[in-house]
Structures are given as structure tokens and as C-alpha cells.
Design an enzyme around this catalytic site. Structure first.
Site, PDB file in Angstrom:
ATOM      1  N   HIS A   1     140.180  15.151 -15.040  1.00 11.99           N
ATOM      2  CA  HIS A   1     139.507  15.027 -13.855  1.00 11.99           C
ATOM      3  C   HIS A   1     138.225  15.745 -13.965  1.00 11.99           C
ATOM      4  CE1 HIS A   1     140.595  19.018 -12.350  1.00 11.99           C
ATOM      5  NE2 HIS A   1     141.509  18.952 -12.789  1.00 11.99           N
TER       6      HIS A   1
ATOM      7  N   ASP B   1     136.185  16.656 -11.022  1.00  8.51           N
ATOM      8  CA  ASP B   1     136.113  17.546  -9.679  1.00  8.51           C
ATOM      9  C   ASP B   1     136.616  18.920  -9.910  1.00  8.51           C
ATOM     10  OD1 ASP B   1     138.720  16.390  -9.873  1.00  8.51           O
ATOM     11  OD2 ASP B   1     139.036  17.042  -7.766  1.00  8.51           O
TER      12      ASP B   1
ATOM     13  N   ASP C   1     139.252  23.815 -16.294  1.00 12.95           N
ATOM     14  CA  ASP C   1     139.883  23.147 -15.453  1.00 12.95           C
ATOM     15  C   ASP C   1     138.964  21.845 -14.848  1.00 12.95           C
ATOM     16  OD1 ASP C   1     141.770  21.830 -13.923  1.00 12.95           O
ATOM     17  OD2 ASP C   1     141.609  23.593 -12.360  1.00 12.95           O
TER      18      ASP C   1
ATOM     19  N   GLU D   1     141.172  15.136  -8.126  1.00 13.30           N
ATOM     20  CA  GLU D   1     142.405  15.767  -8.411  1.00 13.30           C
ATOM     21  C   GLU D   1     142.570  17.047  -7.663  1.00 13.30           C
ATOM     22  OE1 GLU D   1     145.221  18.455 -10.700  1.00 13.30           O
ATOM     23  OE2 GLU D   1     143.325  18.842 -10.024  1.00 13.30           O
ATOM     24  N   GLU D   2     141.729  17.815  -7.266  1.00 15.43           N
ATOM     25  CA  GLU D   2     141.786  19.147  -6.535  1.00 15.43           C
ATOM     26  C   GLU D   2     142.071  18.655  -5.047  1.00 15.43           C
ATOM     27  OE1 GLU D   2     142.148  21.542  -8.287  1.00 15.43           O
ATOM     28  OE2 GLU D   2     141.180  21.584  -9.984  1.00 15.43           O
TER      29      GLU D   2
ATOM     30  N   ASP E   1     145.644  19.107 -18.715  1.00 18.12           N
ATOM     31  CA  ASP E   1     145.083  20.140 -17.822  1.00 18.12           C
ATOM     32  C   ASP E   1     145.850  21.069 -17.377  1.00 18.12           C
ATOM     33  OD1 ASP E   1     143.639  20.148 -15.352  1.00 18.12           O
ATOM     34  OD2 ASP E   1     144.806  18.885 -14.135  1.00 18.12           O
TER      35      ASP E   1
ATOM     36  N   HIS F   1     140.976  27.986 -11.013  1.00 23.82           N
ATOM     37  CA  HIS F   1     140.965  28.005  -9.357  1.00 23.82           C
ATOM     38  C   HIS F   1     140.586  29.489  -9.210  1.00 23.82           C
ATOM     39  CE1 HIS F   1     143.845  24.546  -8.585  1.00 23.82           C
ATOM     40  NE2 HIS F   1     143.316  24.173  -9.433  1.00 23.82           N
TER      41      HIS F   1
END
Lengths: 492, 492
Positions: A108, A110, A141, A175-176, A204, A454
Site C-alpha cells: 500500500h 498511503d 510502512d 490501507e490505513e 507490511d 505509525h
């Protein structure tokens, strides 16, 4: 008939190429990190950046020679009434030789939001190298791993070598934000895009170590519960009503207090009955994991864990269900003093699930238990229990061909056998691909345990990024080899 | 020697005057309600309004002939660094005849915030009469009762009648904000302003009925506790840490769940030992209270109370301690889902205290109990218990002269004996006056149970306001009579 073996010394050439071009690869990562492709905030400007990111990735894949389909997914209605376009999901295909295995890579593009003043030491969207660490939002990520895969392909291309596998890509930009529209698309493409796929690789998540690579073969599921206790919608004053009411908070703390004991054991009757027993083989795997318990405890800033051995700790993180109480909605939650009797409160807790726990069985067990506890209190309040989220656990067979191939590739690139790990958290995408496509799914992480996904100061080590690119190149070769060995020759 | 008896028929004349001038009295209340004298919000404009309100009241008292002292109290430092001036407290005196008893009236002129769109049916600062109900912020809490007292005095003045008592006023503008500076001033004036005072009257709470007047002789105290359980300052992710930690929320719900059972009985050892036993006389008082249990239950929107009889209900509201859990700070408290393990949580609960519970004994009992429960859990977390607020209960002797006088005045004006009531909530001012001045303190409420103080659509009934003015006038006469009867003639 097997496909022709790769020229001898190819791997060395690939590795050399990757080493020589590493600054170029870092430069591309820098360009990708520079795009603030935040999906979780429903802000048109940011959503536009996700679109721009998807276009950049599609161009990159086209440049590699892939056939690229950017699937339009319409728009989503936000709770505030605003409508936002959903970024396309990229389906791409590079090679369709029926004699080669086909491996599909999921990634991903995003990212989580990030702002300098959240506590970043560098500008989050300006990839900055400090002591071999590449700091930037999305570095680990998941932009870094996606590019590592692309770097591996580009090394074959640059050296004018035939790719030993057919490669597909499924890249998303939401995804997020919960992978909006992904499941629907996978379902729709199950018998088209995915029909020729043999293996699905997700890169991931993270290693459990700073230096030792890992392969992930399972993630826990999650069942999230809300238990509401209501006397009336409005609150009461504790002076004028204290002493004559069944107070909802007293009921709720009794309910929440009945769920788990102080050793972490879940008290809901029957909850452990469905759990697949822990095997000796699994225990042996845990013994081999590279985890320094004391270092882990310190870096977690925890005084003491519930368990003193690595094996017990990992088993309780990966292989046993756990129950956490998250909080209470509707009670007084601010700093200071308020003499309120909340009229209606909602307790929130969740149970991480492991094979072979069934969601609806768990749901019933929880409801029956809470109803029994509540009924003994003889309270005049109303209790309502609901499971608001249910995500299955995922587990893969580590004897699958692609796990064998990945193990060998890791040994080749890093000189060690990987940690065979699970993830205590829930990564619904692995289960989603497995359940819908029925293909072998593997998680092959590139990031180190301290990458801070994150979080502030997210990074990927240059070493992980470059070795990761080599790992994927080696994996293509190994997968081709292992895949052909597993098949009876009569197939061809 | 007694002071000369009032002329016969004076009471009728006073009542007639009050009835004839009621529109004028309502008009004054309207002018006072029009001032947005909000003290709790630290906004300079609102603070200015409180000052304006105090000036208006001081002018009114001066106009009645009182000697008025507006005591400057300096300024207060707000948590945000801002400094706000504290409104003056008015000390006023009307008459100082040593042959008359001196009664001091306490009231406050600040109000709770109110906005039309909070759910008001009328503009909150525009006194509006609907079906005999005067709606407006401050109408019952506490501008109406303050003006009723002033109306009573002005009736004597208008009829050119000698006041049968010396009257003092202490009026403040910070009651809703915790009576900042009041205690200090009362302490300072103990041997000056208060030395000649015989009785202190507070008219700042409500009847328990819509129609039947009441006299209040006790309020519960309050001890407010915070219990913190800490693993670390940051939160954890329940996927990556669930199952290996002593989770602070699990500890906290066990602690909170150990405090009170589902019948409202407090489980802290020894907590009931200090409570003054409930007497037969008190039980008889409860039997006589005008309270329709079923109507009260319905208007409270409660399915069922813990007790089925009026006597038990009142005893548990007024004469027994009660424990309420207010909420938790630091956990997930918003709507929706979050899979967090809070790292540090603070549970908040309070115990309403009754005579003769001692604050520091209660504090020790709570701490010992929680420490015992926590220690049994063998948790690696840190627990800290603190009592952050301690307010004593207050109780008065209902055979005191002014209670007898008030009872007779109520019988004269309303034709019934008052409900002799207590208040389950904590009104620190009664205890403050009693403790510092050592004078007899009485609470003589004028508002009906449905007046909605602190709430939307606060009101005072025109009937309560006007009858209340008469009640105070009758009280002056009765107090003079009862006071002289109680004294041996040798005093004069």
C-alpha cells in the site's frame, strides 16, 4: 520440463547491481516519501496526494514493462455528508509464461498522518538519512518494501535477465483507512486477475529483532465488544441520587471485572476450548526466535511482564487469546472533579483470537457470561452486549513452497535462518486474500522492530531496504526453483 | 423587657402589600435575571457582569437604608495564567438595636451558564412568565430568594413599620465557582460583622415537593477519591501487548468493583462504624415528608429505585453514606473502536458522608481497603490513592429558636407544617458558617422541587416567589417573638 536454469553467477550480478545503484533506489524512495499520501483524514487535498502517489507508482510499473490497470473505485460517502473519491487500486502484470509460477505482491502507498511538531526530529515528508537510517513517513510502512520489490524486478531488467517468475502487483492507497473497496475488488477479480496467481506475498509488518530477518505465518484475529448499561439517557447528580440507584457504573465495573483475572487468564467459560493446542513444534520455533527478553522489557518501558520466559511470552502474544479492556464511553473522563452518576455507560473490550476460535461461538460465550454476571446483580438497569467487529485469525502452512523459497533466500542474503514469527495484532488483509482467493499467502517483512511504523520518526534502515531488494531478487529465483521441484513432471 | 409587640393586623397588612406589589417584585427579578452574571467561565466580559450585578444589589440595599460594605477581594489567578478580579462580597446591615435579635441572610447573585440553544424554550436571561412560572437563569438559584428577602424588608419599610429584627446580608458573586474568598472573609469577619449575629439563614436549595414548603437541617458531606493505576505513561497496542501485561484497566475495574455491592452497600471495612445511628424520631420525620414515591420515580425517569418505601429511600439519600463511581480518566472514552491498552488510568469515585463520619478516618479506610485489594492481585503496576476533596456533613438542631420561628411562619403563610428535610448533596456553605461563626444556621428554601436549578428552563413559580416574600416577613416577626421568649428576662 523445467524452465531453463538461471545463468551461474546471476545472483552475484543482481546483488552487485543493487549495491551499485543503492543511492538511486534511495532517491526514488525519497520521491515517494515526499508525497503526503494520507488516506485516513477526509481532506480533499490529502486525498489528491494519494491519487498522485498511485499515478506515480503506475508510471513506475509501466516503465518496468508491466501491463497496468488502475481500477476506478468510485467514491465514498463520509459521515459528514462529504463525498470523497476512492484512489484506484493498481492491478499490474509482468510476464505470463505458463511455465513460470506467478507471484502476486500486495503493498500500500498511503501513509499515516505525520507533522513535524508531533515530535519528529526531521521533516516527516523529506526522507533524511542519519547514521544509515532513512527517516520519513511511509519509509517502512509501506513505501520502502514496495520499492524493494520493484528494485528487485528492475535489477533483472537492467541486467537484461529473464524474470524467473511471473509477477503481479496489487497496490492500494486506502490501507490505513481500512482498505475501503479492496475486499470487493479481490472478490470480483478472484477468477480473473487471481486465477493464474500461485502465491501472494505481503510485506507490511516488522521483524521482532533489529537485525534478524523474519517470516510471518500467522496473525491473531479480533472480536471487539461493547457492553452498555443504561439507567436513563441523562446523568444524575451524586448528591441527589447517590444511595438509591443501581448505578450503571457499579454494574459496568462488575461486568468488566468478571472478564479476566490478574494473571491475564480469560474468565469467560469455554473460551479456551476452541483454541488449537500448542504443539511441541511451535514451542521449538519460539525457542529459536531472536528476542532478548530483558531488552524488550526495557524498550517497552514495562516494569514486569506476566511471563518470565521468551517461550511463554511469545505463546501468550501469538498463540493464546488475550482480553483487553479499552475504556468506557459515557462516564466522566476529563481531568478534575465531577460528582456525576453517569446514566448510561458503554464498556469496550476486545478479545484477540487464535486458531481455531470461531467468531460466533466467541460472541455467544461472551454474551452468555455477561448475562449471567449481570443477572446475579439483580440490577434494574438494562444491559446490552454487542460484538461490533469480528476479524478472523490467519495462519499459514510454513511448509508451503513459498515459505521454503523465502527461507532459502533469507539464508542466502542474510546468512541466517529467519525467525518464524506470528503477529499478535490483527492484519485482516492476509486473511482476506487467503479466504477469497484460496491461494498460499505469506508475509515477508523487511522492517526492523524499531522502525516506528505509525509513530513519530518512522524509518527504514538503508541496510534493510537494500538487503530487502536483494532478498526479493533471490526469492524470485528460489521460488522458481522450489515451485518446479514440487510439481510432478507430467504436468508439462 | 421585651421589645414592643407588633401592632395587631400588621401581618395582614404586610401580606396585602406584598400581594398588591407583586408585579413590581417580578419586574425587579426580571432586571436581575437580565444580567448574565456567570462566574464559572473565566471570561472577562462575564466577570464584568457579575460586578455589575453586585453593584445593582448594593444599590438596592442602600436604597432600603442599609449600611453597605462592598468588600474588595483582589483577583484570582486562572490556570491559563490570566488574572481575573474577584467580585466584591457585600456585607450589609440594617438596624443594630441590641434589644432585637440579629439575623444574617446569605445569598449569591452569580448564576450557572445558560444559552438558548442548550435546550431553553425561552431566552434564558429574559424572565418570561408562562402559566405562573417565571423562567430565567438564576430565577430560583438564587436571585429569586435573595429578592424575596429584600421584598419582605421593603414591605416593612413601605408600611413605615419598625423591623422586628436587625438584618444583615452577606451576598456573594462566586458561589457557582466554589465561593472563592468567602471562607477567608467569614474567618476575618468572625469577631466583627458576625459577632452580633444570632442566626444565619441560607435560602439556596429546594423543597422535595412541588407545593409543600420545607426546612433543611442537614446536608451530606463528600470525600472525593482518585485511584491511579500506572504501567507506563504511554498507551500500548492491544495486538502487540495483549496477553503479556498486567493491564492497568483490569486492575482498576477490580479496584472500583470492590467498593460497593449491587444493593448500594459500601464494602469498605469499617465505613459504617462512625455513622450516627438513625433514631426513631428521624424515622418519624421521614414518614411525614410529602413525597409521592411513584411520582418521584417517574419524574426521575428511573425504572426502579433500590428501596420501595419513602422512609428507606429518604434515609439512604440523607442519612446513610453512599458511594458513586464517576468515571475513568486516561482510558478510551470516545464513540467508536480503539484497540488500545491504556498505560495509565485514574478511577474517580466519591463517598457522601453523614454525621459523624470523620474525613481522615474515611480517607484511611478507603486507602487501606484499596491497598489490600490491589496487593492480592500481585500486579506489577503502581497504584496511588488520593482524597482530592473533603467536605464535612452539616446538621442543625431542629429545636433551635429560628427553626421554631420558621416552622410557625410557614404554618401562617402556607397553612401547613413544613417538611423537615435534609439534602443528600453537599452544600459547604452551611457547614462553613457553622464551623467558623459557631452560630445557628438554617436553610429555608423557597424553590419547588421541579425548578431545574443548574439545568435548562430554570424557573421559580410566581406563587413561591410571592409567598416566599410573605414567609420571610412572617419569619421576622416570629423570630423576634421566639427569640425574646427563649431568653431569661434577667438578661435585660
Amino acid at each position: 520440463m523445467l524452465s531453463s536454469p538461471p545463468p551461474s553467477g546471476l545472483l552475484e550480478k543482481l546483488f552487485q547491481y543493487i549495491d551499485l545503484h543503492q543511492d538511486e533506489f534511495v532517491q526514488t524512495l525519497k520521491e515517494w516519501v515526499a508525497i503526503e499520501s494520507v488516506s485516513v483524514q477526509p481532506i480533499p487535498r490529502l486525498r489528491q496526494e494519494v491519487f498522485r502517489m498511485m499515478t506515480l507508482a503506475a508510471d513506475k510499473l509501466q516503465h518496468l514493462g508491466a501491463r497496468v490497470d488502475s481500477v476506478d473505485l468510485g467514491s465514498q460517502q463520509m459521515p459528514d455528508g462529504q463525498s470523497l473519491p476512492i484512489p484506484p487500486i493498481i492491478l499490474a502484470e509482468l510476464g505470463n509464461d505458463p511455465k513460470k509460477p506467478t507471484v502476486c505482491f500486495y503493498g500500500h502507498l498511503d501513509v499515516q498522518p505525520a507533522q513535524k511538531d508531533d515530535g519528529w526530529l526531521t521533516a516527516p515528508y523529506m526522507l533524511t538519512e542519519v547514521d544509515g537510517k532513512l527517516y520519513g513517513r511511509g519509509a517502512t510502512d509501506n513505501k520502502g518494501p514496495v520499492l524493494a520489490w520493484i528494485n528487485a524486478v528492475s535489477a533483472f531488467r537492467a541486467l537484461e535477465q529473464d524474470l524467473p517468475v511471473n509477477i503481479k502487483f496489487i497496490l492500494e492507497g486506502m490501507e490505513e483507512a481500512g482498505s475501503v473497496a479492496l475486499e470487493e475488488l479481490v472478490q470480483r477479480e478472484k477468477d480473473r486477475f487471481f486465477s493464474s496467481v500461485d502465491y501472494i506475498v505481503i510485506s507490511d509488518n516488522l521483524w521482532v529483532s533489529q537485525r534478524k530477518p523474519a517470516l510471518t505465518y500467522g496473525t491473531r484475529g479480533n472480536s471487539y465488544f461493547m457492553v452498555e448499561v443504561k439507567c436513563r439517557d441523562q446523568d444524575f447528580h451524586s448528591g441527589t441520587f447517590g444511595g438509591i440507584l443501581n448505578e450503571p457504573m457499579a454494574d459496568l465495573v462488575a461486568l468488566l471485572g468478571s472478564l479476566v483475572d490478574s494473571s491475564g487468564h480469560i474468565l469467560i467459560p469455554g473460551i479456551y476450548d476452541q483454541m488449537a493446542p500448542l504443539t511441541e513444534e511451535e514451542k521449538t520455533l519460539y525457542e529459536n526466535i531472536d528476542l532478548d527478553l530483558e531488552e524488550y522489557r526495557k524498550s517497552s518501558q514495562v516494569e514486569k511482564f506476566l511471563f518470565d520466559t521468551k517461550e511463554e511470552l511469545l505463546a501468550h502474544l501469538w498463540r493464546y487469546p488475550s482480553l483487553s479492556i479499552h475504556g468506557i464511553e459515557g462516564a466522566f473522563d476529563e481531568p478534575g472533579i465531577k460528582t456525576v452518576i453517569p446514566g448510561r455507560v458503554i464498556g469496550k473490550f476486545s478479545i484477540r483470537l487464535v486458531p481455531h476460535m470461531n467468531l460466533s461461538v466467541v460472541e455467544n460465550q461472551v454474551k452468555q457470561h455477561l448475562e449471567a454476571v449481570f443477572s446475579k446483580r439483580n440490577s434494574s438497569n438494562k444491559m446490552t452486549v454487542s460484538m461490533v467487529l469480528g476479524l478472523h485469525p490467519w495462519t499459514a502452512n510454513i511448509s508451503d513452497t513459498q515459505y521454503l523459497a523465502a527461507k532459502r533466500a533469507i539464508k542466502t542474503v542474510f546468512g541466517v535462518d529467519p525467525d518464524m514469527i506470528q503477529d499478535g495484532s490483527t492484519i485482516p488483509i492476509a486473511k482476506l486474500f487467503q479466504a477469497i482467493t484460496q491461494k498460499s499467502v505469506m508475509m515477508l517483512p523487511l522492517g526492523a522492530v524499531d522502525d516506528g511504523e505509525h509513530s513519530q520518526n518512522e524509518k527504514i534502515n538503508r541496510w534493510n531496504y537494500i538487503q530487502g531488494s536483494k532478498l526479493f531478487a533471490a526469492f524470485f529465483l528460489e521460488l522458481s526453483k522450489q515451485h518446479s521441484q514440487q510439481l510432478p513432471s507430467s504436468v508439462f
